[in-house]
Design a protein around this motif. Structure first.
Motif, PDB file in Angstrom:
ATOM      1  N   MET A  96       0.980  -1.177  -0.209  1.00  0.00           N
ATOM      2  CA  MET A  96       0.047  -0.054   0.077  1.00  0.00           C
ATOM      3  C   MET A  96       0.860   1.219   0.016  1.00  0.00           C
ATOM      4  N   PHE A  97       2.087   1.042   0.406  1.00  0.00           N
ATOM      5  CA  PHE A  97       3.062   2.189   0.368  1.00  0.00           C
ATOM      6  C   PHE A  97       4.274   1.820  -0.266  1.00  0.00           C
ATOM      7  N   PRO A  98       4.140   2.031  -1.713  1.00  0.00           N
ATOM      8  CA  PRO A  98       5.248   1.424  -2.692  1.00  0.00           C
ATOM      9  C   PRO A  98       6.432   2.566  -2.646  1.00  0.00           C
ATOM     10  N   SER A  99       6.584   3.754  -2.070  1.00  0.00           N
ATOM     11  CA  SER A  99       7.432   4.630  -2.390  1.00  0.00           C
ATOM     12  C   SER A  99       8.904   4.268  -1.581  1.00  0.00           C
ATOM     13  N   GLU A 100       9.744   4.590  -2.501  1.00  0.00           N
ATOM     14  CA  GLU A 100      11.336   4.059  -1.948  1.00  0.00           C
ATOM     15  C   GLU A 100      11.826   4.932  -0.855  1.00  0.00           C
ATOM     16  N   ALA A 101      12.595   4.503   0.207  1.00  0.00           N
ATOM     17  CA  ALA A 101      12.748   5.372   1.107  1.00  0.00           C
ATOM     18  C   ALA A 101      14.056   6.274   0.408  1.00  0.00           C
ATOM     19  N   LYS A 102      14.078   7.432   1.127  1.00  0.00           N
ATOM     20  CA  LYS A 102      15.037   8.633   0.712  1.00  0.00           C
ATOM     21  C   LYS A 102      16.233   8.269   1.317  1.00  0.00           C
ATOM     22  N   PRO A 103      17.380   8.776   0.408  1.00  0.00           N
ATOM     23  CA  PRO A 103      18.779   8.351   0.986  1.00  0.00           C
ATOM     24  C   PRO A 103      19.190   9.242   2.252  1.00  0.00           C
ATOM     25  N   ILE A 133      14.183   9.351   8.685  1.00  0.00           N
ATOM     26  CA  ILE A 133      14.615  10.382   7.567  1.00  0.00           C
ATOM     27  C   ILE A 133      14.259   9.353   6.453  1.00  0.00           C
ATOM     28  N   GLY A 134      14.723   8.275   6.120  1.00  0.00           N
ATOM     29  CA  GLY A 134      14.299   7.616   4.875  1.00  0.00           C
ATOM     30  C   GLY A 134      13.098   7.244   4.629  1.00  0.00           C
ATOM     31  N   PHE A 135      12.218   7.167   5.900  1.00  0.00           N
ATOM     32  CA  PHE A 135      10.683   7.160   5.653  1.00  0.00           C
ATOM     33  C   PHE A 135       9.972   8.313   5.061  1.00  0.00           C
ATOM     34  N   SER A 136      10.621   9.345   5.576  1.00  0.00           N
ATOM     35  CA  SER A 136      10.088  10.740   5.184  1.00  0.00           C
ATOM     36  C   SER A 136       8.401  10.617   5.390  1.00  0.00           C
ATOM     37  N   GLU A 137       7.737  10.845   4.330  1.00  0.00           N
ATOM     38  CA  GLU A 137       6.203  11.310   4.651  1.00  0.00           C
ATOM     39  C   GLU A 137       5.741  10.190   4.070  1.00  0.00           C
ATOM     40  N   ARG A 138       6.088   9.263   2.938  1.00  0.00           N
ATOM     41  CA  ARG A 138       5.158   8.509   2.282  1.00  0.00           C
ATOM     42  C   ARG A 138       5.721   6.897   2.226  1.00  0.00           C
ATOM     43  N   SER A 139       6.809   6.710   2.669  1.00  0.00           N
ATOM     44  CA  SER A 139       7.476   5.425   2.648  1.00  0.00           C
ATOM     45  C   SER A 139       7.411   4.530   3.865  1.00  0.00           C
ATOM     46  N   ALA A 140       7.482   3.216   3.516  1.00  0.00           N
ATOM     47  CA  ALA A 140       7.334   2.131   4.709  1.00  0.00           C
ATOM     48  C   ALA A 140       8.492   1.239   4.653  1.00  0.00           C
ATOM     49  N   GLN A 141       9.651   1.743   3.548  1.00  0.00           N
ATOM     50  CA  GLN A 141      10.690   0.974   3.299  1.00  0.00           C
ATOM     51  C   GLN A 141      12.123   1.544   4.332  1.00  0.00           C
ATOM     52  N   LEU A 146      21.071   1.665   6.153  1.00  0.00           N
ATOM     53  CA  LEU A 146      21.032   1.384   7.817  1.00  0.00           C
ATOM     54  C   LEU A 146      21.095   0.036   8.129  1.00  0.00           C
ATOM     55  N   ARG A 147      20.757  -0.826   7.315  1.00  0.00           N
ATOM     56  CA  ARG A 147      20.820  -2.242   7.920  1.00  0.00           C
ATOM     57  C   ARG A 147      21.871  -2.786   8.737  1.00  0.00           C
ATOM     58  N   PRO A 148      23.095  -2.463   8.391  1.00  0.00           N
ATOM     59  CA  PRO A 148      24.166  -2.703   8.903  1.00  0.00           C
ATOM     60  C   PRO A 148      23.917  -2.494  10.457  1.00  0.00           C
ATOM     61  N   TYR A 149      23.822  -1.252  10.473  1.00  0.00           N
ATOM     62  CA  TYR A 149      23.759  -0.488  11.761  1.00  0.00           C
ATOM     63  C   TYR A 149      22.868  -1.301  12.762  1.00  0.00           C
ATOM     64  N   LEU A 175      -0.255   3.637   7.847  1.00  0.00           N
ATOM     65  CA  LEU A 175       1.068   3.609   7.311  1.00  0.00           C
ATOM     66  C   LEU A 175       2.035   3.518   8.533  1.00  0.00           C
ATOM     67  N   ALA A 176       1.480   4.033   9.657  1.00  0.00           N
ATOM     68  CA  ALA A 176       2.306   3.553  10.871  1.00  0.00           C
ATOM     69  C   ALA A 176       2.307   2.286  11.300  1.00  0.00           C
ATOM     70  N   ARG A 177       1.441   1.367  10.904  1.00  0.00           N
ATOM     71  CA  ARG A 177       1.599   0.053  11.132  1.00  0.00           C
ATOM     72  C   ARG A 177       2.400  -0.475  10.413  1.00  0.00           C
ATOM     73  N   ALA A 178       2.240  -0.033   8.966  1.00  0.00           N
ATOM     74  CA  ALA A 178       3.436  -0.559   7.916  1.00  0.00           C
ATOM     75  C   ALA A 178       4.826  -0.433   8.552  1.00  0.00           C
ATOM     76  N   ARG A 179       5.057   0.747   8.956  1.00  0.00           N
ATOM     77  CA  ARG A 179       6.338   1.110   9.354  1.00  0.00           C
ATOM     78  C   ARG A 179       6.943   0.162  10.577  1.00  0.00           C
ATOM     79  N   ALA A 180       5.943   0.337  11.474  1.00  0.00           N
ATOM     80  CA  ALA A 180       6.237  -0.892  12.572  1.00  0.00           C
ATOM     81  C   ALA A 180       6.407  -2.244  12.161  1.00  0.00           C
ATOM     82  N   ALA A 181       5.685  -2.746  11.362  1.00  0.00           N
ATOM     83  CA  ALA A 181       5.896  -3.952  10.798  1.00  0.00           C
ATOM     84  C   ALA A 181       7.072  -4.161   9.901  1.00  0.00           C
ATOM     85  N   THR A 182       7.518  -3.246   9.113  1.00  0.00           N
ATOM     86  CA  THR A 182       8.908  -3.289   8.540  1.00  0.00           C
ATOM     87  C   THR A 182       9.873  -3.486   9.507  1.00  0.00           C
ATOM     88  N   LEU A 183      10.009  -2.493  10.593  1.00  0.00           N
ATOM     89  CA  LEU A 183      11.140  -2.741  11.553  1.00  0.00           C
ATOM     90  C   LEU A 183      11.067  -3.971  12.467  1.00  0.00           C
TER      91      LEU A 183
END
Length: 217
Positions: A96-103, A133-141, A146-149, A175-183
């Motif tokens: 539902m939130f296909p936007s790529e994460a920001k650098p 910062i990567g999520f910004s306002e539209r992404s859940a990726q 950041l994965r190594p950290y 969107l908040a649930r999608a971000r929590a699920a990603t983490l």
């Protein structure tokens, strides 16, 4: 008295017609045929059922002898199906939130590099700031750099007994649930399971907040 009259033959009545004799014979043959059929039926073999064991039962009878043993893949089928359903549900939510994460800015990456010598709470807080910062306002990726950290933090958590709560908020609760699920999925892959890190989601500003931490030292 005339004695010769007493010697007259005694008649028993009119003789039976030939049709009556045939009918009686037919009935006799029919009875014989039915009798033979009954005899043949009684001679058929009966189905043998296993007799109940006379030994005392120590519990519920096992069904192992009634069915062939299932292969390991079949035994794991229900578990695999459940895990597959959870993955499909998460993928559907993230789609539902296909936007790529920001650098991530170089300055933030530098701060993360230097945070390896800081307390775990500081490093985790910086990581959450970078992820947002990567999520910004539209992404859940999560931004791949950041994965190594996160895995580095997982290593530090493996020798600690701290428990952390993280709140993912966004104006859109989905969107908040999608971000929590990603983490959650990334923490799970790094071996950081609940209750070591507990994630929640709700409506609010775009943020990943370290709500609380407790040490059992």
């Amino acid at each position: 008295m005339d004695v010769t009259k007493l010697l007259d033959p005694v008649t028993t009545g009119p003789s039976l017609p030939s049709k009556g004799v045939l009918a009686i014979a037919g009935l006799i043959l029919l009875c014989l045929a039915l009798l033979a059929a009954l005899v043949m039926t009684s001679g058929e073999p009966s189905v043998a059922y296993p007799a109940a064991s006379s030994e005392p039962s120590m519990g519920e009878p096992s069904t192992a002898a009634l069915a062939p043993a299932l292969p390991d893949t079949a035994r794991r089928a229900p578990e695999a199906a459940t895990m597959g359903a959870e993955t499909v549900g998460l993928d559907s939510l993230l789609s539902m939130f296909p936007s790529e994460a920001k650098p991530i800015p170089t300055a933030m990456i530098t701060r993360l590099e230097d945070a390896s010598e800081e307390p775990l709470e500081v490093e985790l807080g910086l990581l959450l700031e970078a992820v947002q910062i990567g999520f910004s306002e539209r992404s859940a990726q999560i931004e791949p750099t950041l994965r190594p950290y996160l895995f580095r933090i997982a290593g530090r958590l493996s020798v600690r007994t701290d428990s952390f709560r993280i709140a993912a908020t966004a104006p859109d609760a989905t969107l908040a649930r999608a971000r929590a699920a990603t983490l959650r999925r990334l923490f799970d892959r790094a071996g950081v399971l609940e209750p070591r890190v507990i994630l929640g989601a709700g409506s609010g500003p775009h943020a990943l907040t370290l709500v609380s931490d407790s040490s059992s030292s």
